[in-house]
Design an enzyme around this catalytic site. Structure first.
Site, PDB file in Angstrom:
ATOM      1  N   ARG A   5     -11.426  -0.604  13.912  1.00 17.85           N
ATOM      2  CA  ARG A   5     -11.227   0.141  12.668  1.00 17.85           C
ATOM      3  C   ARG A   5     -12.158  -0.452  11.623  1.00 17.85           C
ATOM      4  NH1 ARG A   5      -5.165   0.553  10.281  1.00 17.85           N
ATOM      5  NH2 ARG A   5      -5.452  -1.693  10.011  1.00 17.85           N
ATOM      6  N   MET A  30       9.822  24.464   0.923  1.00 18.95           N
ATOM      7  CA  MET A  30       9.050  23.431   0.226  1.00 18.95           C
ATOM      8  C   MET A  30       9.944  22.616  -0.724  1.00 18.95           C
ATOM      9  SD  MET A  30       5.672  23.723  -2.206  1.00 18.95           S
ATOM     10  CE  MET A  30       4.480  24.258  -1.030  1.00 18.95           C
ATOM     11  N   TYR A  37      13.483  31.559   5.703  1.00 19.04           N
ATOM     12  CA  TYR A  37      12.346  32.336   6.223  1.00 19.04           C
ATOM     13  C   TYR A  37      12.565  32.803   7.660  1.00 19.04           C
ATOM     14  CZ  TYR A  37       9.789  30.758   2.153  1.00 19.04           C
ATOM     15  OH  TYR A  37       9.398  30.527   0.868  1.00 19.04           O
ATOM     16  N   LYS A  47       0.855  -1.204   0.000  1.00 22.23           N
ATOM     17  CA  LYS A  47       0.000   0.000   0.000  1.00 22.23           C
ATOM     18  C   LYS A  47       0.887   1.249   0.000  1.00 22.23           C
ATOM     19  CE  LYS A  47      -0.264  -0.296   5.021  1.00 22.23           C
ATOM     20  NZ  LYS A  47      -1.070  -0.817   6.155  1.00 22.23           N
TER      21      LYS A  47
HETATM   22  C1  LIG Z   1      -0.444  -1.851   6.676  1.00 21.42           C
HETATM   23  C2  LIG Z   1      -1.042  -3.097   7.160  1.00 21.42           C
HETATM   24  C3  LIG Z   1      -0.232  -4.202   7.443  1.00 21.42           C
HETATM   25  C4  LIG Z   1       1.276  -4.182   7.344  1.00 21.42           C
HETATM   26  O1  LIG Z   1       1.832  -3.499   8.426  1.00 21.42           O
HETATM   27  P1  LIG Z   1       3.429  -3.538   8.692  1.00 21.42           P
HETATM   28  O2  LIG Z   1       3.562  -3.082  10.067  1.00 21.42           O
HETATM   29  O3  LIG Z   1       4.037  -2.584   7.714  1.00 21.42           O
HETATM   30  O4  LIG Z   1       3.855  -4.921   8.461  1.00 21.42           O
HETATM   31  C5  LIG Z   1      -0.853  -5.371   7.828  1.00 21.42           C
HETATM   32  N1  LIG Z   1      -2.202  -5.452   7.930  1.00 21.42           N
HETATM   33  C6  LIG Z   1      -3.004  -4.407   7.679  1.00 21.42           C
HETATM   34  C7  LIG Z   1      -4.475  -4.561   7.815  1.00 21.42           C
HETATM   35  C8  LIG Z   1      -2.453  -3.194   7.291  1.00 21.42           C
HETATM   36  O5  LIG Z   1      -3.259  -2.155   7.053  1.00 21.42           O
END
Ligand SMILES: *Cc1c(COP(=O)(O)O)cnc(C)c1O
Length: 387
Positions: free
Chosen positions: A138, A312, A263, A40
């Site tokens: 969640r 930036m 800045y 992800k």
């Molecule tokens: C992101 C995620 C993981 C992986 O987490 P890590 O700590 O990077 O291994 C596993 N399960 C879910 C549901 C996640 O959202």
């Protein structure tokens, strides 16, 4: 080849390290535990599509992402790789999930019924993993008897292939992990007695996957480990950071004693000072809070502090201790542990966050350059760079 890149600020990703980390995780998991490689957030900033083949060829059983857009990006390049969406997908987009054969997380009977109808219409199977809430609050079916009854109904819906049953740990402490794990196993066992069997029961992420072998069940979902980011406490596994963030000095100023830099002139020169300007800033994903002397970069083997307010697109460093530094010198912003530059662990501590956030916040502006160990860089996104 290197000069074809349009920016000196680059993110190097060592595919050999990703491959080695993937193999280490798979070896730890053993032949009976499938490893879901979590890619992800564009593979935690490393480039999901670019690293996917390395992961799949070195032991990943499937790729896991957060949402449909991420899943479709992978399916576009690799229609044959199994991809799990760990988030929920809005009803209106579920036809795309079925059409592309994406594995979808489900936590309501209603969405399972929608997927079932679509699967029958499209004459395809809708593959799902059912999420169960053991306390994280969640996602997931709430832990109550009604949920088990609904899950049982899902398992017998036409067109539905319920391959997985899973939950997520809050990682508060051993006792709370254990309570979540027990609640999960009670639900899985009760479902088994109701005739619902799942090929993949899973609850462990990177940390728990290393620390708690008994929680590995049929699958572990590992992200951080693949990138060489270690968070485990009890167990141990040798993984190496794959990413290096680098740039080059673009300009050098001679700042007189008492003059300000950046800045608000937050930094003023205590003495006449050589100040280097570097072409990266918070829009590349470097934490803005690491200005004002907190962050350090490596130039000619020595650390130089980032001074004044981080802008930036650029920032300034104090070159007092590196008189030999010149315009064009390589600058390591985050090292991969092979030199004295701060690594991601150190940067995350300085920034008051975790390692995953440091890499996930890297933006698309710095080109990713894929390398194999010490071989010459091979630029995968070169074409994009030139258009
Ligand atoms: C992101 C995620 C993981 C992986 O987490 P890590 O700590 O990077 O291994 C596993 N399960 C879910 C549901 C996640 O959202």
């Amino acid at each position: 080849m290197e000069y074809t890149l349009l920016s000196d600020t680059q993110i190097l990703v060592d595919l050999d390290r990703i491959a080695g980390n993937m193999r280490a995780v798979k070896e730890m998991a053993g032949p009976h535990v499938t490893v879901a490689a979590v890619v992800k957030a564009d593979g935690y900033g490393h480039g999901a599509a670019a690293i996917a083949p390395t992961l799949m060829e070195n032991g990943a059983g499937l790729l896991a992402v957060a949402n449909l857009a991420e899943a479709l990006e992978l399916k576009k390049s690799y229609p044959q790789y199994p991809v799990l969406i760990m988030g929920l997908t809005p009803d209106r987009l579920l036809p795309l999930v079925v059409e592309h054969g994406i594995i979808q997380t489900v936590d309501t009977l209603r969405q399972a019924e929608t997927l079932s109808r679509l699967a029958v219409q499209q004459k395809k199977a809708a593959i799902i993993h059912i999420k169960y809430d053991t306390g994280f609050h969640r996602l997931g079916f709430p832990a109550e008897p009604k949920s088990l009854e609904e899950i049982r109904r899902i398992c017998s819906l036409p067109g539905i292939d319920a391959q997985g049953f899973y939950s997520h740990l809050a990682l508060k402490d051993d006792a709370s992990n254990k309570a979540q794990f027990s609640a999960f196993m009670r639900a899985a066992d009760a479902l088994g007695q109701m005739g619902c069997h799942f090929r993949f029961r899973h609850i462990a992420d990177s940390i728990s996957g290393v620390d708690d072998p008994e929680y590995r069940l049929d699958m572990i979902r590992t992200g951080a480990l693949l990138y060489g980011l270690k968070g485990f406490h009890r167990g141990t596994l040798t993984v190496r950071q794959a990413l290096t963030f680098r740039t080059r000095i673009s300009h050098i100023s001679h700042v007189k004693k008492g003059e300000g830099v950046s800045y608000d002139y937050v930094w003023t020169a205590p003495e006449d000072t050589r100040v280097g300007t570097l072409p990266f800033g918070y829009a590349d994903g470097y934490p803005r809070c690491l200005g004002n002397g907190k962050g350090k970069v490596l130039i000619r083997g020595k650390r130089a502090p980032v001074i004044g307010v981080l802008c930036m697109d650029q920032c300034m460093v104090d070159l007092t201790d590196i008189p030999e530094a010149c315009v064009g010198d390589e600058v390591i912003i985050y090292g991969n542990g092979s030199d004295d530059a701060p690594d991601i662990q150190e940067i995350s501590q300085l920034a008051g966050t975790n390692k995953n956030e440091i890499v996930a916040r890297l933006t698309k502006r710095p080109p990713r350059v894929y390398i194999h160990g010490d071989e010459k860089p091979c630029i995968i996104n070169e074409k994009e760079e030139l258009t």
